[in-house]
Design a protein around this motif. Structure first.
Motif, PDB file in Angstrom:
ATOM      1  N   GLU A   1       9.725   2.491  -3.055  1.00 52.08           N
ATOM      2  CA  GLU A   1      10.155   3.886  -3.174  1.00 52.08           C
ATOM      3  C   GLU A   1       9.007   4.842  -2.859  1.00 52.08           C
ATOM      4  O   GLU A   1       9.191   5.847  -2.189  1.00 52.08           O
ATOM      5  N   LYS A   2       7.804   4.520  -3.343  1.00 55.42           N
ATOM      6  CA  LYS A   2       6.636   5.362  -3.066  1.00 55.42           C
ATOM      7  C   LYS A   2       6.322   5.384  -1.575  1.00 55.42           C
ATOM      8  O   LYS A   2       5.966   6.424  -1.012  1.00 55.42           O
ATOM      9  N   GLU A   3       6.427   4.246  -0.934  1.00 58.12           N
ATOM     10  CA  GLU A   3       6.166   4.175   0.502  1.00 58.12           C
ATOM     11  C   GLU A   3       7.165   5.014   1.281  1.00 58.12           C
ATOM     12  O   GLU A   3       6.810   5.675   2.254  1.00 58.12           O
TER      13      GLU A   3
ATOM     14  N   ALA B   1       9.440  -0.090  -7.124  1.00 58.70           N
ATOM     15  CA  ALA B   1       8.720   1.177  -7.289  1.00 58.70           C
ATOM     16  C   ALA B   1       7.767   1.412  -6.110  1.00 58.70           C
ATOM     17  O   ALA B   1       7.648   2.532  -5.604  1.00 58.70           O
ATOM     18  N   LYS B   2       7.106   0.339  -5.671  1.00 58.71           N
ATOM     19  CA  LYS B   2       6.190   0.444  -4.526  1.00 58.71           C
ATOM     20  C   LYS B   2       6.935   0.855  -3.261  1.00 58.71           C
ATOM     21  O   LYS B   2       6.473   1.694  -2.487  1.00 58.71           O
TER      22      LYS B   2
ATOM     23  N   GLU C   1       8.668   7.703   0.122  1.00 63.48           N
ATOM     24  CA  GLU C   1       8.307   9.099  -0.127  1.00 63.48           C
ATOM     25  C   GLU C   1       7.129   9.521   0.744  1.00 63.48           C
ATOM     26  O   GLU C   1       7.110  10.619   1.283  1.00 63.48           O
ATOM     27  N   LYS C   2       6.133   8.645   0.870  1.00 64.11           N
ATOM     28  CA  LYS C   2       4.969   8.960   1.705  1.00 64.11           C
ATOM     29  C   LYS C   2       5.365   9.121   3.165  1.00 64.11           C
ATOM     30  O   LYS C   2       4.864   9.986   3.868  1.00 64.11           O
TER      31      LYS C   2
END
Length: 183
Positions: free
Chosen positions: A23-25, A20-21, A27-28
């Motif tokens: 994936e967030k990175e 999840a981390k 996206e950012k």
């Protein structure tokens, strides 16, 4: 010996939090970033839009400290900047002075001086004077801000091209004013 392609060998499972981390990175990294447009009057960190007569936004505590140090605001600002000064007081600062009560009635009477320009609030309903001052200076970089509040000064230093005036050793002191502007 077991072959690496053997079906009995389990592949290592990834930690779901780590996935999840990651994936967030991603996206950012792919997100579009907005950078605030700098005014055309800015020459690096120097504000070329500043010029006499100077518009000085005055904070609540600056008025109170001026009274404590027995400094006439108009005269001291002119002596400090060597030019004509138009002191400006926002509605939020006036509301703050009125909330302080009878102990600060001298400051309130001084703020109601007709030589001081009254400015409407940037956003209706915002009671906090510091937010109003920061928002006004960010929108229009034609002001010098007079304050003795440490937190407000810290916030204003992050905005390029905004000079500050504070009280030091019973005198007004200018901070971050371009050298060619006065003197």
């Amino acid at each position: 010996m077991i072959s690496p392609k053997d079906a009995r060998i389990k592949k290592p499972t990834l930690n779901p939090n780590l996935v999840a981390k990651q994936e967030k990175e991603k996206e950012k990294a792919s997100a579009v970033r907005n950078v605030a447009q700098t005014p055309s009057s800015m020459f690096f960190s120097h504000n070329m839009a500043l010029g006499p007569p100077y518009h000085v936004l005055i904070d609540t505590n600056f008025i109170n400290f001026s009274i404590q140090n027995k400094l006439d605001i108009m005269k001291s600002l002119m002596d400090c900047l060597y030019a004509k000064v138009i002191p400006c007081i926002t509605e939020a600062v006036m509301a703050e002075l009125e909330k302080l009560g009878p102990k600060y009635r001298v400051a309130l009477r001084l703020a109601k001086d007709p030589r001081f320009e009254r400015l409407p609030a940037m956003r209706q309903g915002s009671e906090y004077a510091d937010d109003d001052l920061v928002e006004r200076v960010t929108a229009h970089r034609i002001y010098i801000v007079a304050t003795c509040d440490r937190d407000l000064k810290r916030r204003l230093r992050k905005i390029p091209g905004v000079p500050l005036i504070s009280i030091k050793e019973r005198k007004y002191q200018v901070e971050r004013m371009p050298e060619g502007q006065f003197g």
